[in-house]
Design an enzyme around this catalytic site. Sequence first.
Site, short mmCIF file in Angstrom:
data_model
loop_
_atom_site.label_atom_id
_atom_site.label_comp_id
_atom_site.label_asym_id
_atom_site.label_seq_id
_atom_site.Cartn_x
_atom_site.Cartn_y
_atom_site.Cartn_z
N ALA A 150 0.86 -1.19 0.00
CA ALA A 150 0.00 0.00 0.00
C ALA A 150 0.90 1.24 0.00
CB ALA A 150 -0.90 0.00 1.23
N TRP A 151 0.27 2.43 -0.06
CA TRP A 151 1.06 3.65 -0.24
C TRP A 151 1.42 4.37 1.03
CZ3 TRP A 151 -2.50 6.61 1.94
CH2 TRP A 151 -3.87 6.41 1.64
N ASN A 152 0.93 3.92 2.18
CA ASN A 152 1.13 4.77 3.37
C ASN A 152 2.50 4.61 4.03
OD1 ASN A 152 0.42 2.22 4.14
ND2 ASN A 152 -0.87 2.85 5.84
N LYS A 175 6.26 -5.26 -5.41
CA LYS A 175 5.63 -4.22 -6.23
C LYS A 175 5.01 -3.18 -5.30
CE LYS A 175 1.56 -3.40 -7.68
NZ LYS A 175 1.41 -1.92 -7.58
N GLU A 178 1.63 2.23 -6.97
CA GLU A 178 2.12 3.19 -7.99
C GLU A 178 2.07 4.62 -7.47
OE1 GLU A 178 -1.07 2.46 -8.19
OE2 GLU A 178 -2.02 4.35 -8.75
N VAL A 229 -9.41 -4.28 1.79
CA VAL A 229 -10.15 -5.56 1.79
C VAL A 229 -10.59 -5.95 0.37
CG1 VAL A 229 -12.26 -6.71 2.59
CG2 VAL A 229 -10.84 -5.43 4.21
N PRO A 230 -11.13 -5.03 -0.44
CA PRO A 230 -11.53 -5.45 -1.80
C PRO A 230 -10.34 -6.01 -2.60
CG PRO A 230 -12.49 -3.32 -1.27
CD PRO A 230 -11.56 -3.65 -0.14
N GLU A 249 -2.53 -8.33 4.84
CA GLU A 249 -2.61 -7.23 5.82
C GLU A 249 -3.57 -6.21 5.25
OE1 GLU A 249 -1.41 -6.90 8.73
OE2 GLU A 249 -0.03 -8.58 8.82
N LYS A 450 -10.75 -11.61 11.24
CA LYS A 450 -11.95 -11.38 10.42
C LYS A 450 -11.53 -10.89 9.01
CE LYS A 450 -15.32 -9.55 13.20
NZ LYS A 450 -15.77 -8.66 14.31
N GLY A 453 -7.57 -9.66 7.70
CA GLY A 453 -6.37 -10.32 7.21
C GLY A 453 -6.16 -11.75 7.64
N GLU A 457 2.59 -10.32 10.50
CA GLU A 457 3.91 -9.80 10.18
C GLU A 457 4.65 -9.54 11.49
OE1 GLU A 457 3.03 -6.59 7.19
OE2 GLU A 457 3.85 -8.11 5.85
P1 NDP Z 1 -5.13 -1.03 -2.45
O1 NDP Z 1 -5.83 -2.23 -1.95
O2 NDP Z 1 -5.82 -0.15 -3.41
O3 NDP Z 1 -3.76 -1.45 -3.15
C1 NDP Z 1 -2.78 -2.21 -2.48
C2 NDP Z 1 -1.77 -2.73 -3.49
O4 NDP Z 1 -2.36 -3.77 -4.28
C3 NDP Z 1 -1.28 -1.68 -4.47
O5 NDP Z 1 0.09 -1.91 -4.76
C4 NDP Z 1 -2.15 -1.95 -5.68
O6 NDP Z 1 -1.59 -1.46 -6.86
C5 NDP Z 1 -2.21 -3.46 -5.66
N1 NDP Z 1 -3.33 -4.04 -6.39
C6 NDP Z 1 -4.53 -3.48 -6.68
N2 NDP Z 1 -5.31 -4.38 -7.35
C7 NDP Z 1 -4.60 -5.52 -7.46
C8 NDP Z 1 -4.86 -6.82 -8.01
N3 NDP Z 1 -6.03 -7.12 -8.59
N4 NDP Z 1 -3.88 -7.76 -7.93
C9 NDP Z 1 -2.70 -7.48 -7.34
N5 NDP Z 1 -2.40 -6.27 -6.81
C10 NDP Z 1 -3.33 -5.31 -6.84
O7 NDP Z 1 -4.68 -0.24 -1.13
P2 NDP Z 1 -4.10 1.22 -1.02
O8 NDP Z 1 -2.78 1.30 -1.69
O9 NDP Z 1 -5.18 2.18 -1.37
O10 NDP Z 1 -3.81 1.29 0.57
C11 NDP Z 1 -4.81 1.55 1.50
C12 NDP Z 1 -5.35 0.26 2.08
O11 NDP Z 1 -4.30 -0.53 2.60
C13 NDP Z 1 -6.28 0.52 3.25
O12 NDP Z 1 -7.41 -0.30 3.17
C14 NDP Z 1 -5.45 0.14 4.44
O13 NDP Z 1 -6.19 -0.22 5.56
C15 NDP Z 1 -4.61 -0.97 3.92
N6 NDP Z 1 -3.42 -1.11 4.73
C16 NDP Z 1 -3.31 -2.19 5.58
C17 NDP Z 1 -2.24 -2.33 6.42
C18 NDP Z 1 -2.09 -3.51 7.32
O14 NDP Z 1 -0.96 -3.80 7.73
N7 NDP Z 1 -3.13 -4.24 7.66
C19 NDP Z 1 -1.18 -1.31 6.46
C20 NDP Z 1 -1.37 -0.25 5.50
C21 NDP Z 1 -2.47 -0.16 4.69
P3 NDP Z 1 -2.01 0.00 -7.34
O15 NDP Z 1 -1.81 0.94 -6.19
O16 NDP Z 1 -1.08 0.26 -8.44
O17 NDP Z 1 -3.46 -0.11 -7.75
#
Ligand code: NDP
Length: 483
Positions: A150-152, A175, A178, A229-230, A249, A450, A453, A457
């Site tokens: 994710a990006w954070n 990966k 982006e 989650v999606p 996660e 639930k 995840g 980690e």
């Molecule tokens: P996303 O779910 O949109 O994306 C996560 C990663 O998955 C990105 O690198 C994304 O690429 C990639 N991705 C998207 N679609 C697919 C696919 N079909 N197959 C494989 N990879 C895919 O999350 P966000 O980046 O928006 O981050 C925010 C989310 O992450 C929040 O829900 C947050 O709670 C969760 N998160 C969870 C953490 C945890 O440890 N539990 C910690 C930090 C965040 P791209 O960005 O290029 O679409």
Amino acid sequence: MNAQPEASHFIDGKYIEDRTGDVIEVIYPATGDVIARLHAATPAIVDQALAAAKRAQKEWAGWTATARGRVLRRAADIMRDRNHDLSVLETYDTGKPYQETSVVDATSGADALEYFGGLAASITGEHIPLGDDFVYTRREPLGVCIGIGAWNYPTQIACWKAAPALACGNAMVFKPSETTPLCALKVAEILVEAGAPAGVCNVIQGYGAVGASLITDPRVDKVSLTGSVPTGRKVYAAAAEGVRHVTMELGGKSPLVIFDDADLENAVSGAILGNFYSSGQVCSNGTRVFVQKGIKDAFLKRLTERLEGVKMGDPQDPDTNFGPMVSENQRDIVEGFFTKGVEEGATLVTGGKRVDRDGFYLEPTVFADVTDDMTIARDEIFGPVMSVLDFDTEEEVLARANDTEFGLAAGVFTADLTRAHRMAAGFEAGTCYINTYNDAPVEAPFGGSKMSGVGRENSKAAIEHYSQIKGVYVRMGDLEAPF
Ligand code: NDP
């Protein structure tokens, strides 16, 4: 600022470019300026990365674990030596204030490399006596692991995945999102500088489609995703086709319960840390703040006073303690929740507006009188929006706290020792906090239950998710057969 890396991808120990891939513009969230242009991986780049990882993994797994651990520990030292530069880059990548990145991102990445580097040589099997015969187990690597971030927390996520994976003798293709593609490249570069064989840690860029193509490749053994989650549902399903190991996660909507016997100042600190750190873009945030009725007015008054200490500004300025949203898109999503909160009848205590300046800034926002059915109390917002909900009794608040599909984290502030532990036992969440919130030391397991995840980690628990056990039967005497 020109944050342009040498090339978009880091494969087999070197930077590689393929300009035929889709352009990825990296935007500094504090200004909206483009600070780098990268290219998404083409199928040829994906193939190159997986081929390098597959080849290098065999060599790496053949090293002694002590030698592997030494590389990780060296990488940790390099990261700490370069903390300033890495933190500046993290701030450009994400918009998080340097005040945060300089103490959290490269440092927690280094902690993970150091911790798993130290643990590597203790990853062993066991001996199981069966009379004269015996079984021994070998704890073996899985092979090629995919990390998707994710990006954070781009540096931290890359390290939290690569460190345990490499300690166990796996290779990784990572990966990044982006939106924040810059920092993970540095992690791969540093690992090679620390002595990791070329190909053991590779980083390739791309949108979701690149992640999706990695997961289904027959050379891949494990997928670890940090995301929503999606996305988790899609990645988990795709990994299941090949019966691949997974760590998920995912998102959360975590409860933070404040009883009226709690230390007010500490409870307010917990609510601030659990809602406004990184401008609220933290998965484990305690965004449903349940406050017992007796302390509600005092809590809201003190919270509002403390929020006057917010210093918005250039995130690279060490005095700034509150940065922008990571992207225009994320700002718009969060703004939509401001409107929803008001429309559905919550009381806007403070904030609720876009900030009139360049970049993607939003005000830290608090809603009170929030009820369980409101959208702001149910959906993950991933921005600086705190929902304050009232409650009367322990039994009532525990049921309401657990009434969510998510189960990432939960926290309680109280002076009653036994109640604190009862609450921790009752929370349906992977990570719980008592009189604190959002700590994530590498020594402790982190992850969700639930919909939040699968797997954990950090800590020794992560080893289970990056290795597998082989049982070896040994017969010391003759073998009888019926015919
Ligand atoms: P996303 O779910 O949109 O994306 C996560 C990663 O998955 C990105 O690198 C994304 O690429 C990639 N991705 C998207 N679609 C697919 C696919 N079909 N197959 C494989 N990879 C895919 O999350 P966000 O980046 O928006 O981050 C925010 C989310 O992450 C929040 O829900 C947050 O709670 C969760 N998160 C969870 C953490 C945890 O440890 N539990 C910690 C930090 C965040 P791209 O960005 O290029 O679409």
